[in-house]
Design a protein around this motif. Structure first.
Motif, PDB file in Angstrom:
ATOM      1  N   UNK A 225       0.866  -1.211   0.089  1.00 43.77           N
ATOM      2  CA  UNK A 225      -0.180   0.172   0.102  1.00 43.77           C
ATOM      3  C   UNK A 225       0.946   1.157   0.150  1.00 43.77           C
ATOM      4  N   UNK A 226       0.664   2.135  -0.981  1.00 46.69           N
ATOM      5  CA  UNK A 226       1.446   3.299  -1.179  1.00 46.69           C
ATOM      6  C   UNK A 226       0.409   4.716  -1.060  1.00 46.69           C
ATOM      7  N   UNK A 227       0.600   5.459   0.000  1.00 40.61           N
ATOM      8  CA  UNK A 227      -0.158   6.625   0.374  1.00 40.61           C
ATOM      9  C   UNK A 227       0.694   7.691   0.262  1.00 40.61           C
ATOM     10  N   UNK A 228       0.255   8.750  -0.731  1.00 37.66           N
ATOM     11  CA  UNK A 228       0.583   9.913  -0.823  1.00 37.66           C
ATOM     12  C   UNK A 228      -0.433  10.955  -1.065  1.00 37.66           C
ATOM     13  N   UNK A 229      -0.381  11.760   0.317  1.00 35.69           N
ATOM     14  CA  UNK A 229      -1.701  12.825   0.225  1.00 35.69           C
ATOM     15  C   UNK A 229      -2.954  11.954   0.277  1.00 35.69           C
ATOM     16  N   UNK A 230      -4.065  12.375  -0.577  1.00 31.05           N
ATOM     17  CA  UNK A 230      -5.158  11.680  -0.740  1.00 31.05           C
ATOM     18  C   UNK A 230      -5.147  10.334  -1.618  1.00 31.05           C
ATOM     19  N   UNK A 231      -4.112  10.119  -2.275  1.00 28.97           N
ATOM     20  CA  UNK A 231      -4.054   9.011  -3.187  1.00 28.97           C
ATOM     21  C   UNK A 231      -3.450   7.611  -2.368  1.00 28.97           C
ATOM     22  N   UNK A 232      -4.179   6.771  -2.850  1.00 22.24           N
ATOM     23  CA  UNK A 232      -3.987   5.439  -2.083  1.00 22.24           C
ATOM     24  C   UNK A 232      -3.780   4.578  -3.064  1.00 22.24           C
TER      25      UNK A 232
END
Length: 316
Positions: A225-232
């Motif tokens: 799982x990669x999270x960047x701000x509101x992006x998953x």
């Protein structure tokens, strides 16, 4: 008898008086020498400490200056390459226009006009060749800078990983260290990116974190799982699909484990996290940016872009 005793007593006192100062004198001298030696030793230690502190401060100052110089040099090289690349794109556009004009003149039977245009085409081709040489020189200078980011041991490990991947995939094109930039910043990876079947594969954790993402591993579902701000973004082991904010997306190659790292298609991951990718096939360089406008992609015929690092089991 009394006379003899008095004589003996007098001799004893005389001997005592004469011997005592002699014995005391060396003891006094020894004490003075010891204090002097101690003072000298303390001065030597103090001097050594001061020299060490000065050397440490000088070393730290040199390191700071070195890092600042590297950053300045890197920025200058990036700007130089960017300017040269843009100029080359402009020259290629002019060349295409001249070729079209030449073909039209030939078709219309204007041999004289076509000859003149052909001379211009030849001159422009020479300019483009000179431009390519300048770009190549800039890239070589940048690579020398990249090498300073690695220790000799790290370079050896990178080289071993590059050789191993080349042996594993005879049809793969393995990229060199420093082949990837993010917003014009050189990225250090411990294993190389490579291109296989037209797809550029990169180590997942390193590129995700370099792009500002947080990486975690769900052992139960075998999913990264990669999270960047509101992006998953969720990528599952051995799957040719992934999810971006809950939406299923097809990816060009499933996650692959190499050299202790999990590799994924670079273009998919970069674009899923909101970045653009640009592939310079002639110089084997990949530029990733978060520019609003999509950069001009020169000779980009595949899913090309690059990086490196891991996510431990798919984790890699």
């Amino acid at each position: 008898m009394k006379k003899n005793l008095k004589l003996f007593f007098a001799i004893t006192v005389a001997m005592s008086v004469s011997v005592t100062p002699v014995a005391a004198k060396p003891a006094e001298g020894k004490s003075n020498v010891s204090a002097s030696q101690k003072e000298t030793k303390e001065k030597e230690i103090s001097s050594a400490i001061n020299e060490t502190d000065d050397a440490k401060a000088s070393s730290q100052k040199t390191e700071v200056n070195s890092q600042a110089n590297k950053k300045t040099f890197r920025n200058e090289l990036n700007e130089q390459k960017k300017d040269l690349q843009q100029e080359k794109i402009s020259l290629n556009q002019q060349l295409d226009d001249l070729k079209l004009k030449y073909e039209n003149l030939i078709a219309s039977g204007d041999a004289e006009g076509a000859k003149s245009v052909l001379e211009n085409i030849t001159a422009l081709n020479q300019q483009i060749q000179d431009m390519n040489a300048q770009i190549k020189q800039t890239i070589n200078e940048r690579y020398m800078l990249v090498k300073t980011m690695y220790t000799n041991e790290e370079l050896a490990e990178f080289s071993n990983a590059k050789e191993l991947i080349s042996k594993m995939y005879a049809d793969a094109e393995v990229l060199s260290a420093g082949s990837v930039t993010i917003n014009n910043n050189l990225i250090k990876f411990d294993t190389p990116a490579y291109i296989k079947n037209g797809v550029t594969l990169v180590p997942l954790r390193a590129i995700s974190e370099a792009l500002g993402g947080e990486v975690s591993w769900d052992a139960e579902t075998q999913t990264v799982v990669i999270k960047n701000g509101d992006t998953v973004v969720q990528i599952t082991a051995n799957s040719t699909t992934a999810t971006v904010n809950g939406e299923t997306v097809k990816i060009s190659a499933p996650p692959t484990k190499n050299c202790g790292r999990t590799y994924v298609p670079l273009r998919f991951l970069a674009e899923a996290l909101g970045f653009n990718t640009e592939w310079d096939s002639e110089n084997e360089q990949i530029a990733i940016s978060d520019d609003v406008e999509t950069p001009v992609q020169e000779e980009s015929t595949n899913d090309s872009v690059s990086t490196s690092d891991e996510v431990a089991s798919v984790q890699g």
